[in-house]
Design a protein around this motif. Structure first.
Motif, PDB file in Angstrom:
ATOM      1  N   ASP A 192      62.112  60.565  63.331  1.00  0.00           N
ATOM      2  CA  ASP A 192      62.733  61.580  64.179  1.00  0.00           C
ATOM      3  C   ASP A 192      61.968  61.828  65.479  1.00  0.00           C
ATOM      4  O   ASP A 192      60.950  61.201  65.757  1.00  0.00           O
ATOM      5  CB  ASP A 192      62.975  62.879  63.405  1.00  0.00           C
ATOM      6  N   PHE A 193      62.497  62.761  66.272  1.00  0.00           N
ATOM      7  CA  PHE A 193      61.956  63.032  67.609  1.00  0.00           C
ATOM      8  C   PHE A 193      60.542  63.606  67.568  1.00  0.00           C
ATOM      9  O   PHE A 193      59.848  63.593  68.573  1.00  0.00           O
ATOM     10  CB  PHE A 193      62.900  63.962  68.389  1.00  0.00           C
ATOM     11  N   ARG A 194      60.095  64.089  66.404  1.00  0.00           N
ATOM     12  CA  ARG A 194      58.730  64.617  66.296  1.00  0.00           C
ATOM     13  C   ARG A 194      57.722  63.550  65.902  1.00  0.00           C
ATOM     14  O   ARG A 194      56.520  63.761  66.025  1.00  0.00           O
ATOM     15  CB  ARG A 194      58.689  65.744  65.249  1.00  0.00           C
ATOM     16  N   ASP A 211      73.283  64.470  66.884  1.00  0.00           N
ATOM     17  CA  ASP A 211      73.734  65.853  66.730  1.00  0.00           C
ATOM     18  C   ASP A 211      74.129  66.398  68.106  1.00  0.00           C
ATOM     19  O   ASP A 211      73.272  66.565  68.978  1.00  0.00           O
ATOM     20  CB  ASP A 211      72.595  66.687  66.139  1.00  0.00           C
ATOM     21  N   TYR A 253      64.525  57.057  58.824  1.00  0.00           N
ATOM     22  CA  TYR A 253      64.736  57.661  60.136  1.00  0.00           C
ATOM     23  C   TYR A 253      63.420  58.220  60.656  1.00  0.00           C
ATOM     24  O   TYR A 253      62.771  59.023  59.996  1.00  0.00           O
ATOM     25  CB  TYR A 253      65.798  58.762  60.042  1.00  0.00           C
ATOM     26  N   PRO A 295      63.133  58.328  69.114  1.00  0.00           N
ATOM     27  CA  PRO A 295      63.585  58.494  67.730  1.00  0.00           C
ATOM     28  C   PRO A 295      64.326  57.225  67.306  1.00  0.00           C
ATOM     29  O   PRO A 295      65.148  56.705  68.056  1.00  0.00           O
ATOM     30  CB  PRO A 295      64.514  59.699  67.785  1.00  0.00           C
ATOM     31  N   ASP A 328      68.621  64.014  67.841  1.00  0.00           N
ATOM     32  CA  ASP A 328      68.395  63.943  66.404  1.00  0.00           C
ATOM     33  C   ASP A 328      69.605  63.272  65.750  1.00  0.00           C
ATOM     34  O   ASP A 328      70.742  63.442  66.198  1.00  0.00           O
ATOM     35  CB  ASP A 328      68.179  65.342  65.831  1.00  0.00           C
TER      36      ASP A 328
END
Length: 187
Positions: free
Chosen positions: A97-99, A40, A95, A155, A50
């Motif tokens: 993710d970054f968290r 993104d 996926y 990620p 992301d």
């Protein structure tokens, strides 16, 4: 003499299966690498990496076609005339993710003879250096296949495919095995 001929054909068949496994792994990794550039751009300017999942899947499909002659039909890659496999290649993707990339993750999949389905995703302990990813595939016979664990370093886009091929000769067993690709998002 017939015995040696059968043994020779079994060795050739086993060698072909290993070559297919290597080729499919390479195809998945090349396609997944290309897919992980679908980040993104707005969030990236804010320092957050992301994945744009629809774009990632388009990029993945593009590379599977260019490099292997496969085209996608829902959750299956259908081989073309020049593809390394002759039977459809069911796949699933996940996926991280970054968290969540620093958290251990167990991904349980089931192959039902046609489709590769996500059964459950189990998060685990948090590791500052990156979570461990463990993928388990259950076959139609109930056998659990555990793929080698991976460590995520950011990620990540995870793609698992299941090769289920007819044998070289009808008297030999078929080739069935899962293949996984885990790629960190590119920034």
């Amino acid at each position: 003499m017939l015995f040696f001929l059968l043994v020779g054909m079994f060795v050739v068949d086993t060698d072909m299966a290993m070559q297919k496994k290597t080729e499919v792994k390479m195809l998945l990794e090349l396609a997944n690498h290309h897919a992980t550039f679908a980040v993104d751009p707005i969030l990236k300017t804010e320092g957050v990496i992301d994945l744009l999942e629809d774009e990632a899947m388009e990029r993945f499909e593009e590379r599977m076609n260019e490099n292997g002659g496969y085209h996608r039909e829902q959750q299956t890659f259908v081989p073309g005339e020049t593809s390394v496999t002759t039977d459809p290649l069911p796949f699933t993707r996940y996926y991280v993710d970054f968290r969540a990339w620093q958290q251990d993750l167990e991904l349980y999949l089931r192959y039902n003879g046609k489709d590769l389905l996500q059964e459950r995703v189990v998060p685990g302990a948090v590791r500052p250096g990156g979570g461990h990813l463990q993928v388990t595939v259950v076959t139609p016979e109930g056998e659990q296949l555990h793929l080698a664990p991976k460590t995520m370093v950011g990620p990540s886009h995870v793609v698992v495919a299941y090769v289920d091929e007819r044998p070289f000769l009808p008297l030999l067993p078929g080739h069935s095995f899962p293949v996984v690709s885990v790629e960190e998002l590119k920034h």
